[in-house]
Design an enzyme around this catalytic site. Structure first.
Site, short mmCIF file in Angstrom:
data_model
loop_
_atom_site.label_atom_id
_atom_site.label_comp_id
_atom_site.label_asym_id
_atom_site.label_seq_id
_atom_site.Cartn_x
_atom_site.Cartn_y
_atom_site.Cartn_z
N SER A 335 0.85 -1.20 0.00
CA SER A 335 0.00 0.00 0.00
C SER A 335 0.88 1.25 0.00
CB SER A 335 -0.92 -0.01 1.22
OG SER A 335 -0.15 0.04 2.41
N TYR A 336 0.25 2.42 -0.05
CA TYR A 336 0.98 3.69 -0.19
C TYR A 336 2.03 3.83 0.92
CZ TYR A 336 1.77 8.56 -1.39
OH TYR A 336 2.34 9.74 -1.80
#
Length: 862
Positions: A335-336
């Site tokens: 994820s980010y």
């Protein structure tokens, strides 16, 4: 049918998002700038059929800079940069022509969906994109919305489709907070940097740094490293004594006991305790306590913790770790990676992420056990309201990611599995002994449930010898009692991990900018990275920080920047006025700057002790054209020539070697020429130190060598040695390198293209005649009879490098190997012949009048 333009932050993200939303049914083409692709498909948009165009930018579209004249270090007083100097937004990378590309794709579109990264920088880029495309988009009818913002945290089908179904609006306040930070850093950093660089480089020769930079975040970061260095230097070791006792519970075994007083700093007192305890032959058990203890599983992973572990455990610098994390994110593996949050939202699909890892041989057993027995909710952490913690989004193998990519992914995955595992439980047994009046203790730990330490074995409880079974009142024979003499030791230099912790604690930089600031102090030669990724300040770094402390401690203490960061966060939340924060902060730093300038002598006193003045450094190299005495060549960065008699300093091209050029002199100013070279595989050219710093003709700029000089008759100038237009760049001219024989070459005077030709030729000269086909200058070549490759054993030939069939096999195009990693071009293996278009633009010498009298006279006599 409506046309919807969608813009992501990177080309790879645009492709991934388009693939998900179009379910793989899309057509792709290259954009006009060659860097970004456009993916088109038809789909549904807010209940209507629409034509989608998905493309991207490459990071920031625009960058902030001062307008023209304020970029000159020589013409502008740095104090003017605080308020007078106007700024403008320029294209961040003009070669990409990003604004033109966005306008071409945006023309005639009805709506725009912004898929930029969901952080403050991403919001800022949103408005840069809007500024470019809104003027060419179709105007919305009435109150119709045309601007949409997608919010997402990972490149997974679920997250992307969810973002498309819940479109919001871009946040103007967050974008303004980035604008404010950019302007503050530009104005404050440039003013201080220009002043102290010019002041100290004009006085000292061995600073070994091309730029003595100041940054509102960079300088406090350096301050932490120097503060630790000062503690090490001022540390005075003290001797202390420890009483160590060993008891023998059984014949073969012995148990070492810890003294409850820990240590004493007086030798005689320690001796007294030793004498008292030696009178006893047995140790008596005073108490036995057993407690079940818990070692908590880790909090969910945020950026700062990831960078800390990458540096401390994986040996990766923060900047390198961040680049790898971003690559893993754009490829959809995690994820980010820029987040301050350590708390998973209630609706986060933890089981879904865990199932992805069920088949990996490294942790399949642990994962399947968790899925069958039920997972634990992660600990409640801090919710910063930005992105969920860093989480693995799909399975990967070592061969897929390779090297550092796999090592970072493995850590992120193990950390995630640990957050949903059970805590580690162990039984701690503490036995208290008395030997005479003195108390001693022994502690043992036995793991009852390993929990998360199975997946993170480096956190496991160390195996210890088991303690003997005993009860209060038991007696054990004493094996030995002795006095150990030890010394207190100084702290070690800060590790990157410790520095990251300090920066986060004091609010210096953001999770995104922390790696940049640490990288900057390394690049500027303020600190060096030692073994164990420890940061040791250099002489220059130490003197700068001590100088700031002497003049104005707030320039280096973290307090003032921390306060500014809080103000910037208030702008992002809409609670502070952008213009007021900017004005107030710049006013404070302007006053500090004036005080700094007035008090610079304080820092100069420290510099004098550590560095040598210009006149005392360097070695004699070439003669000055004014006094005809030798000037000294100072090799330390930035390399330069200094005439101590005239007290003049002349800057030189960097990242290469400088030597005297055959004692030849410039016809304009009588300075001896020097030859700059980037190595045998690179390019080289002569230059006049005076002309390089004071361009003699109007069409020349500062920093040009003889290969760009438009003097009409000088034998080293572009006019005499230029052959033809560069085959790769627009403005460059290929110039004969007359020092390169017998491996002759010509090199572009603008880019790093090199053309090797006529190897082993005896002589190569540029003819005054030009080619009829391409207007390039003809070349006269002389070969030795034994080595001549010319047909019919000819030794001489005159022709065009680009068009003459005789020369066709004797020309080879390459890219220069630059010494500095920043300038390294590809080692082009392409062989080929370009088309020259004349050695000068239009094939004529620029007729404008030259600047100074000497040049005017030279032009007149021609």
């Amino acid at each position: 049918m409506k046309t919807v333009l969608m813009v992501a932050e990177k080309p790879s993200l645009a492709q991934s998002i388009a693939k998900i939303l179009s379910r793989g049914n899309m057509s792709s083409r290259k954009g006009l700038n060659g860097a970004c692709s456009v993916h088109e498909y038809t789909g549904s948009f807010i209940g209507q059929t629409a034509h989608f165009k998905m493309t991207s930018v490459c990071g920031h579209v625009m960058t902030l800079d001062f307008i023209g004249k304020y970029n000159s270090w020589d013409k502008v007083d740095p104090a003017e940069l605080f308020s007078k100097a106007p700024t403008e937004k320029k294209e961040a990378n003009p070669k990409l022509t990003m604004v033109k590309f966005l306008q071409v794709e945006g023309r005639g579109c009805d709506c725009i969906v912004l898929w930029l990264d969901c952080d403050k920088e991403g919001e800022n880029i949103c408005f840069e994109v809007l500024d470019a495309v809104l003027p060419v988009m179709n105007k919305p009818r009435g109150t119709e919305r045309s601007i949409y913002r997608a919010k997402f945290s990972s490149i997974t089908d679920t997250d992307i489709c969810n973002a498309m179904n819940h479109l919001g609006e871009p946040n103007r306040n967050e974008a303004l907070s980035v604008d404010a930070r950019q302007e503050l850093d530009l104005r404050i950093g440039c003013a201080f940097t220009r002043f102290q660089t010019k002041y100290f480089q004009g006085k000292y020769g061995n600073l070994d740094s091309s730029l003595i930079s100041f940054g509102p975040c960079q300088t406090p970061t350096l301050g932490f490293c120097v503060e630790r260095h000062d503690k090490i230097q001022s540390f005075k070791p003290e001797t202390y004594w420890v009483l160590q006792a060993k008891v023998n519970p059984e014949k073969e075994s012995s148990l070492t006991l810890d003294w409850d007083r820990v240590r004493v700093f007086d030798r005689e007192v320690a001796q007294m305790f030793l004498n008292i305890t030696k009178m006893s032959k047995e140790a008596r058990v005073e108490s036995v306590s057993k407690k079940e203890k818990v070692k908590q599983r880790p909090l969910a992973l945020n950026t700062v913790e990831m960078l800390r572990v990458a540096s401390a455990a994986l040996g990766m610098g923060p900047q390198h770790a961040m680049q790898i994390a971003e690559r893993l994110y754009t490829q959809g593996y995690i994820s980010y990676p820029r987040t301050e949050t350590t708390h998973y939202p209630e609706n986060f699909d933890l089981k879904g992420c865990l199932r992805q890892q069920a088949n990996n041989p490294y942790w399949a057993e642990t994962v399947n056990a968790l899925l069958s027995e039920g997972i634990n909710r992660p600990r409640k952490g801090h919710d910063a309201g930005d992105h969920p913690p860093i989480t693995p989004m799909r399975a990967a193998t070592e061969t897929e990611l390779g090297g550092d990519g796999w090592r970072l992914y493995e850590y992120i995955t193990r950390h995630f599995i640990a957050t949903v595992s059970a805590d580690c439980k162990y039984l701690q047994t503490t036995i208290s002994f008395s030997i005479g009046p003195e108390r001693f203790t022994c502690v043992g730990k036995v793991v009852t449930s390993p929990g998360f330490t199975e997946i993170m074995p480096w956190h496991s409880i160390p195996l210890e010898e088991s303690l003997p079974r005993c009860e209060k009142g038991d007696l054990f024979p004493i094996g030995e009692i002795k006095l150990l003499e030890k010394q207190t030791s100084p702290p070690d230099y800060l590790t990157e991990a410790e520095l990251i912790t300090l920066m986060e604690k004091h609010g210096i930089g953001t999770d995104a900018s922390i790696p940049v600031h640490i990288n900057n102090i390394c690049q500027r030669n303020y600190v060096t990275v030692e073994s164990g990724r420890r940061l040791k300040p250099t002489n220059l770094g130490i003197v700068l920080v001590h100088g700031y402390y002497k003049i104005d401690a707030e320039l280096v203490l973290p307090t003032i920047r921390s306060a500014v960061e809080k103000q910037l966060n208030l702008i992002a939340l809409g609670k502070a006025n952008y213009h007021q924060v900017l004005e107030h902060t710049l006013d404070i730093f302007k006053r500090k700057f004036h005080y700094f300038v007035d008090s610079i002598a304080g820092m100069d006193e420290l510099m004098e002790v550590s560095f040598s003045p210009l006149a005392a450094t360097g070695k004699p190299l070439s003669r000055c054209g004014k006094c005809h005495r030798f000037m000294k060549y100072i090799q330390a960065k930035p390399s330069r020539l200094h005439c101590s008699h005239c007290d003049d300093t002349y800057s030189l091209p960097q990242n290469g070697t400088i030597k005297l050029y055959k004692e030849l002199r410039c016809p304009l100013d009588d300075f001896e020429l020097v030859l700059w070279s980037s190595g045998s595989r690179g390019k080289s050219y002569p230059l006049c130190p005076y002309c390089y710093n004071h361009p003699p003709f109007r069409d020349m700029k500062k920093g040009m060598g003889c290969n760009e000089c438009t003097h009409p008759t000088c034998q080293h100038s572009l006019s005499m040695l230029g052959i033809g237009q560069c085959v790769e760049c627009e403005n460059g001219v290929l110039v004969l390198d007359s020092t390169s024989g017998p491996k002759w070459k010509m090199a572009c005077n603008k880019c790093n293209v090199i053309v090797h030709f006529f190897e082993n030729a005896h002589k190569v000269r540029v003819s005054p005649e030009t080619c009829d086909l391409c207007e390039a200058a003809l070349v006269d070549v002389d070969f030795n009879k034994a080595k001549s490759p010319l047909p019919g054993d000819e030794t001489q030939h005159s022709g065009c490098v680009f068009c003459d069939p005789v020369f066709q096999d004797l020309v080879e195009l390459k890219h220069a190997a630059m010494r500095h990693p920043m300038h390294r071009g590809g080692q082009g293996k392409r062989q080929g012949r370009g088309r020259g278009k004349g050695r000068r633009p239009g094939g004529k010498v620029n007729p404008k009048k030259p600047k100074d009298k000497m040049a005017a006279l030279a032009a007149y006599f021609v």
